[in-house]
Design an enzyme around this catalytic site. Structure first.
Site, PDB file in Angstrom:
ATOM      1  N   TRP A 153      86.654  52.740 -12.077  1.00  0.00           N
ATOM      2  CA  TRP A 153      88.096  53.001 -12.089  1.00  0.00           C
ATOM      3  C   TRP A 153      88.783  52.513 -10.827  1.00  0.00           C
ATOM      4  CZ3 TRP A 153      91.248  57.800 -10.833  1.00  0.00           C
ATOM      5  CH2 TRP A 153      90.677  58.571  -9.830  1.00  0.00           C
ATOM      6  N   ARG A 199      76.078  57.529 -16.823  1.00  0.00           N
ATOM      7  CA  ARG A 199      77.484  57.945 -16.905  1.00  0.00           C
ATOM      8  C   ARG A 199      78.422  56.762 -16.696  1.00  0.00           C
ATOM      9  NH1 ARG A 199      75.904  60.070 -11.777  1.00  0.00           N
ATOM     10  NH2 ARG A 199      76.983  59.110 -10.012  1.00  0.00           N
ATOM     11  N   SER A 200      79.641  56.968 -17.150  1.00  0.00           N
ATOM     12  CA  SER A 200      80.714  56.010 -16.909  1.00  0.00           C
ATOM     13  C   SER A 200      81.681  56.624 -15.898  1.00  0.00           C
ATOM     14  CB  SER A 200      81.416  55.683 -18.228  1.00  0.00           C
ATOM     15  OG  SER A 200      82.368  54.655 -18.060  1.00  0.00           O
ATOM     16  N   GLN A 201      82.930  56.204 -15.931  1.00  0.00           N
ATOM     17  CA  GLN A 201      84.005  56.749 -15.113  1.00  0.00           C
ATOM     18  C   GLN A 201      85.278  56.734 -15.951  1.00  0.00           C
ATOM     19  OE1 GLN A 201      84.385  54.818 -11.204  1.00  0.00           O
ATOM     20  NE2 GLN A 201      83.636  56.700 -10.283  1.00  0.00           N
ATOM     21  N   ARG A 271      71.590  63.921  -8.736  1.00  0.00           N
ATOM     22  CA  ARG A 271      71.992  62.514  -8.653  1.00  0.00           C
ATOM     23  C   ARG A 271      71.085  61.794  -7.650  1.00  0.00           C
ATOM     24  NH1 ARG A 271      77.467  63.010  -6.240  1.00  0.00           N
ATOM     25  NH2 ARG A 271      76.559  64.980  -5.558  1.00  0.00           N
ATOM     26  N   GLU A 273      71.618  59.218  -5.847  1.00  0.00           N
ATOM     27  CA  GLU A 273      72.327  58.823  -4.626  1.00  0.00           C
ATOM     28  C   GLU A 273      72.785  60.007  -3.794  1.00  0.00           C
ATOM     29  OE1 GLU A 273      75.640  59.515  -7.568  1.00  0.00           O
ATOM     30  OE2 GLU A 273      73.525  58.907  -7.600  1.00  0.00           O
ATOM     31  N   GLY A 304      85.259  60.719 -11.405  1.00  0.00           N
ATOM     32  CA  GLY A 304      85.825  60.103 -10.214  1.00  0.00           C
ATOM     33  C   GLY A 304      86.280  61.144  -9.198  1.00  0.00           C
ATOM     34  N   ASP A 306      84.866  63.628  -7.481  1.00  0.00           N
ATOM     35  CA  ASP A 306      83.686  64.309  -6.982  1.00  0.00           C
ATOM     36  C   ASP A 306      83.813  64.515  -5.467  1.00  0.00           C
ATOM     37  OD1 ASP A 306      83.636  61.482  -7.001  1.00  0.00           O
ATOM     38  OD2 ASP A 306      81.464  61.392  -6.938  1.00  0.00           O
ATOM     39  N   GLU A 490      89.837  55.268   2.569  1.00  0.00           N
ATOM     40  CA  GLU A 490      89.581  55.660   1.186  1.00  0.00           C
ATOM     41  C   GLU A 490      90.557  56.746   0.734  1.00  0.00           C
ATOM     42  OE1 GLU A 490      85.778  57.532  -1.284  1.00  0.00           O
ATOM     43  OE2 GLU A 490      86.008  57.899   0.856  1.00  0.00           O
ATOM     44  N   GLU A 505      80.884  64.861   0.662  1.00  0.00           N
ATOM     45  CA  GLU A 505      79.482  64.817   1.066  1.00  0.00           C
ATOM     46  C   GLU A 505      79.138  63.564   1.868  1.00  0.00           C
ATOM     47  OE1 GLU A 505      77.670  65.261  -2.723  1.00  0.00           O
ATOM     48  OE2 GLU A 505      78.099  63.210  -3.381  1.00  0.00           O
TER      49      GLU A 505
END
Length: 530
Positions: A153, A199-201, A271, A273, A304, A306, A490, A505
């Site tokens: 996204w 998963r997607s987004q 997860r 990562e 998205g 998270d 960001e 995180e």
């Protein structure tokens, strides 16, 4: 349509050697997943060999993962065994995006952004037999910092800047890469890494296509088969649903026969990562079912957002994240838009049956959003609770999506506008939520994509003054941080513009794809708002 036989074969090769998916997109226990479940992988992550858990999953193994595990088993009991040295010997580190870039202080922020495109652009990928990256056939733009792969996204907002800067070819490459993933995998993963394959987004692909087309329906129709294929991913299991409010995968049916969607990840483990972070959260909350918690954390990553108090079932309790019990307002607006575009594509093909089917789906979803996602008590659009069968009480900036997609009535749009100005607007732009939880998708942080959705949504209903004010405040904050740091961030602290953003995180990242895209888009937009 757009891809050579060679390029299709390239991704097929990585699929065969690195992963496989079942018909339900559940990741099988193949060699790669076996590696992520191994004692060695867990030790590296849990013992914090690297400060950032994402570092290790992005490193390139120098030999096969199976070989590394065999060597590890033979060496781990040696008295002088050192885990960090072992990793350094058998893996190659990928540097962060910013490592070799020095900001030119003579450039203003917008000139800086334009100069960043080559830094953030990656050429078509070369096949690596052991790495986690899923190779893409065309050049693409990454967000920056620790994010060294394409993200789903993010890319829509990044594209806004590319199109403003006249980089249409690169923007088309972005769309064609995503088309390639849909064609090859049946969906667009969170990012082009094998650990994102469950998963997607938020499905912005259709919006990317329409942005690229700029009103040319012929271009949209060229991509129509991919839009339909992605839509089918989100609706997987629709034909097997027997009861109301009983979800299968990402879809469920309401009491009036409307099909709605939720964010969904097909796995229920930590997860890869963020293995340590997820594992510790589950360990420190023994009353929570760990597999259920992992599923909800992963599904929040699919959103998205998270992470955010938006997903909490209990106030201030991160471990109460219950993403899969929520029908998100943003996701369902995006699916509505897909249904409308699919109906249009059938219309272009003179297929009246297909057009009628998807138009009916879209209109049913629109009606449900207008009535059931509308919280009359707070006079704002909120998420819809699947098992409570009512709108959530939580106010979040996702509530602007019905304005962006012109779903809201004029009366609803005015009330949303009032709430945005009275509660969300701060000196640096719009808050993400009104809750201070310490999570990055909460107050006091503001994010470029949500500023963009809000501004366009307001303009759709004629609220130029309010849109202009949000743009000015957001760009002023961007420029202030750029002047003091030489970086585009960001996310931003929109409450205290003297402070950088926080929470989450990982450390605040700079680069940054979607912030760059929205800034250029807003600058151009200011000249057109009168």
């Amino acid at each position: 349509m757009f891809f050579s036989y060679y390029k299709k074969l390239l991704l097929l090769l990585i699929m065969i050697t690195s992963f496989s998916l079942s018909c339900t997109q559940e990741v099988k226990k193949d060699a790669v997943q076996g590696f992520y479940q191994s004692e060695f992988f867990k030790r590296v992550q849990m013992e914090s060999v690297f400060d950032d858990s994402k570092t290790f999953v992005d490193m390139k193994p120098n030999v096969s993962k199976q070989k590394i595990l065999e060597i590890y088993e033979n060496e781990k009991l040696h008295p002088d065994f050192n885990l960090k040295k072992f990793v350094d010997k058998y893996f190659t580190t990928t540097k962060s995006i910013k490592s070799n870039f020095i900001t030119d202080s003579t450039k203003n922020m917008y000139q800086h952004i334009s100069s960043m495109w080559p830094v953030l652009t990656r050429n078509a990928d070369k096949f690596h037999p052991y790495g986690s990256r899923i190779p893409l056939p065309y050049p693409y733009v990454v967000p920056g910092g620790r994010f060294r792969e394409i993200y789903y996204w993010d890319s829509y907002f990044t594209m806004q800047g590319l199109l403003v800067d006249g980089k249409r070819e690169l923007a088309q490459h972005m769309v064609d890469n995503f088309s390639f993933l849909i064609d090859s995998l049946g969906f667009i993963p969170n990012g082009n890494r094998n650990y994102y394959l469950s998963r997607s987004q938020p499905p912005f692909y259709t919006l990317m296509v329409t942005a690229l087309a700029k009103g040319d329906s012929a271009i949209v129709n060229r991509y129509s088969s991919y839009i339909l294929k992605e839509y089918n991913y989100w609706m997987k299991g629709e034909d097997k649903i027997e009861g109301i409010y009983k979800p299968i995968n990402a879809v469920f049916k309401t009491n009036d026969g409307t099909f709605l969607n939720r964010y969904w990840d097909y796995k229920n483990s930590p997860r890869e990562e963020s293995f340590k972070e997820d594992s510790l959260l589950a360990k420190n909350n023994p009353l929570e079912n760990s597999e259920k918690l992992y599923k909800n954390l992963r599904s929040a990553a699919a959103s998205g957002w998270d992470f955010s108090s938006r997903w909490y079932k209990k106030d201030k309790v991160f471990a109460s994240t219950s993403t899969i019990e929520i029908a998100p307002i943003d996701l369902n607006c995006l699916l509505y838009f897909m249904e409308r575009q699919i109906a249009n594509s059938f219309s272009a093909k003179k297929d009246s049956i297909g057009k009628s089917l998807y138009l009916k789906k879209a209109l049913k979803r629109k009606k449900f959003i207008q009535k059931q996602f509308w919280n009359s008590e707070v006079q704002f659009f909120t998420d819809y609770t699947i098992y409570g069968k009512k709108p959530s009480a939580k106010l979040t900036l996702a509530g602007v999506y019905p304005l962006f997609f012109k779903i809201a009535t004029k009366e609803q749009a005015e009330l949303v506008k009032n709430r945005l100005i009275s509660d969300f607007l701060q000196p640096g732009g719009l808050l993400t939520t009104l809750t201070y939880s310490g999570q990055q998708w909460d107050a006091p942080n503001g994010w470029a994509p949500l500023q963009y959705m809000s501004v366009i949504g307001l303009l759709n209903y004629g609220y130029k003054e309010e849109a202009r004010e949000i743009i000015k405040r957001w760009l002023a904050l961007n420029e202030k941080v750029y002047t003091s740091t030489g970086k585009m961030m960001e996310k931003y602290n929109v409450v205290d513009t003297h402070l950088l953003s926080g929470g989450g995180e990982y450390q605040t990242q700079d680069g940054f794809g979607w912030t760059n895209g929205v800034a250029l888009s807003f600058k151009k937009l200011l000249d057109t708002i009168n």
